[in-house]
Design an enzyme around this catalytic site. Structure first.
Site, short mmCIF file in Angstrom:
data_model
loop_
_atom_site.label_atom_id
_atom_site.label_comp_id
_atom_site.label_asym_id
_atom_site.label_seq_id
_atom_site.Cartn_x
_atom_site.Cartn_y
_atom_site.Cartn_z
N ILE A 53 1.26 -1.12 -0.10
CA ILE A 53 0.52 0.26 0.04
C ILE A 53 0.88 0.87 -0.31
O ILE A 53 0.63 2.27 -0.99
CB ILE A 53 -1.17 0.09 1.43
CG1 ILE A 53 -2.35 -0.87 0.94
CG2 ILE A 53 -1.67 1.69 1.22
CD1 ILE A 53 -2.70 -1.19 1.88
N SER A 183 -7.33 0.12 9.48
CA SER A 183 -7.35 -0.50 8.78
C SER A 183 -8.92 -0.62 8.99
O SER A 183 -9.03 -0.10 9.87
CB SER A 183 -7.01 -2.38 9.13
OG SER A 183 -7.48 -2.93 8.63
N TYR A 196 -3.62 -7.38 16.38
CA TYR A 196 -3.59 -6.00 15.27
C TYR A 196 -4.88 -5.56 15.17
O TYR A 196 -4.35 -4.21 15.35
CB TYR A 196 -3.38 -7.24 14.14
CG TYR A 196 -3.74 -6.06 12.73
CD1 TYR A 196 -2.37 -5.56 12.12
CD2 TYR A 196 -4.90 -6.55 11.91
CE1 TYR A 196 -2.43 -4.97 11.16
CE2 TYR A 196 -5.25 -5.51 10.92
CZ TYR A 196 -3.59 -5.07 10.16
OH TYR A 196 -3.80 -4.23 9.36
N LYS A 200 -4.94 -1.23 15.84
CA LYS A 200 -5.49 -0.50 14.79
C LYS A 200 -6.67 0.98 15.54
O LYS A 200 -6.77 1.14 15.23
CB LYS A 200 -5.77 -1.67 13.08
CG LYS A 200 -4.55 -1.72 12.63
CD LYS A 200 -4.25 -0.55 12.34
CE LYS A 200 -2.86 -1.49 11.29
NZ LYS A 200 -1.93 -0.32 10.43
#
Ligand SMILES: NC(=O)c1ccc[n+]([C@@H]2O[C@H](COP(=O)([O-])OP(=O)(O)OC[C@H]3O[C@@H](n4cnc5c(N)ncnc54)[C@H](OP(=O)(O)O)[C@@H]3O)[C@@H](O)[C@H]2O)c1
Length: 325
Positions: A53, A183, A196, A200
């Site tokens: 990305i 995300s 994770y 985030k």
């Protein structure tokens, strides 16, 4: 009459969410808002620009003549990305307009030095785009605390530390823009990615707090929230055990957004200084709206659908893979 207008707007809204690969605001901004060309000549400092990305956001910006600071650990990959940026800019960028820095973001003590190197090179930095990060696949209760700490060092504390340095600089010059590639897992829970998802969500907590400290201070904060995207992220993906990476890869048959499309939508969001932007293949945007605005309904819907379908949606795959060990 009023009721009819409300119903028509609601139906239009629903149709857009069904066909769009991003949230409603970004959908409209892509068509009627500022093009990334508004950023021409600005300097964007990107972490994790050597692949995925970060790489494709750099390409999307280079096409519009945006000057770039490309940082990551793999200098050869950064040089490759730099050459392609110069090519894509079609002469708008000269060699010195794309500055490459080999930087490990978990070496917090080096952040100030690298940021100031970029400022010295260009005379300024306009936007900091925190993108470097790694994902995770692990059953929640099996995750070692050392993994939680390492993942937070990379996905959270590195972002916060570098952003504080940037914001002090932006305070001095009177304007600035900090963006983070979060995300959809920063907005709603994602199964088999406990740390994770936590990392985030932490990003959203930190930056939503900052946002209200900086009202009317000419400091913009953008949280970019991609859903499943075609990158090589499963290779270095954290697991439940310290030092053990997933060493897997996405498959061409997975349902994921291309990194190119994600990079372009990131560029649109940056040009329009959005606060939070979601982007994903269908039907995840619609589902995310449901989960955020109708959490009880969504919870019961997922209970009925069962965990297998949720895992499939999360990984964009047809078959449901059980987590090993
Ligand atoms: N792919 C998806 O489905 C998806 C979905 C939502 C959000 N995201 C987010 O998108 C961001 C980029 O991920 P990606 O999917 O593009 O994966 P990727 O292709 O693996 O890219 C990760 C980037 O982070 C850099 N990086 C990793 N550790 C680093 C460190 N210690 N210091 C400096 N740079 C480091 C890597 O560069 P080096 O290895 O060269 O250092 C690489 O450029 C992450 O924040 C991820 O959470 C991805």
């Amino acid at each position: 009459m009023f009721c009819t207008i409300v119903i028509v707007i609601a139906i239009l809204y629903l149709i857009i969410l069904c066909i769009s690969d991003c949230d409603l605001e970004l959908f409209l901004l892509e068509k009627f808002g500022k093009s990334p060309s508004h950023l021409k000549g600005k300097v964007v400092f990107i972490t994790g620009a050597s692949s995925g990305i970060g790489e494709y956001t750099a390409y999307a910006l280079a096409r519009f003549g945006v000057k770039l600071v490309l940082t990551a650990r793999r200098i050869n990959e950064l040089e490759r990305v730099k050459q392609k940026c110069l090519e894509l800019s079609k002469g708008q960028l000269k060699n010195d307009d794309v500055y490459v820095l080999s930087m490990d973001v978990t070496d917090f003590s080096s952040h100030e030095n690298y940021f100031l190197q970029a400022v010295n090179h260009f005379g300024t930095v306009d936007i900091l785009l925190n993108n470097a990060g790694r994902s995770q696949r692990a059953a929640w209760e099996t995750i070692e605390l050392a993994v939680d700490k390492q993942l937070f060092d990379l996905n959270v504390f590195a972002v916060i530390n570098l952003s504080r340095i940037a914001i002090k600089y932006f305070n001095r010059v009177g304007k600035g823009h900090v963006a983070v590639v979060s995300s959809l897992a920063g907005v709603v829970g994602a199964p088999l990615s406990g740390t994770y998802t936590g990392s985030k969500h932490a990003i959203h907590g930190y930056f939503d707090s900052l946002r209200y400290e900086k009202l009317n201070k000419n400091l913009h904060i953008t949280l970019l929230c991609p859903g499943p995207t075609f990158t090589n992220f499963l290779k270095d993906c954290f697991t439940n055990k310290e030092g053990k990476t997933l060493n897997s890869s996405v498959r061409p048959t997975d349902r994921r957004m291309t990194a190119e499309r994600c990079g372009y939508l990131n560029a649109v969001a940056l040009a329009n200084q959005t606060r939070e932007s979601w982007m994903s293949v269908r039907p995840l945007i619609l589902l995310t709206y449901g989960m955020v605005y109708y959490p009880n309904f969504s919870y019961w819907l997922f209970k009925i659908l069962g965990p297998e379908r949720v895992f499939k949606l999360r990984d964009g795959r047809e078959e449901y893979e059980t987590h090993k060990d």
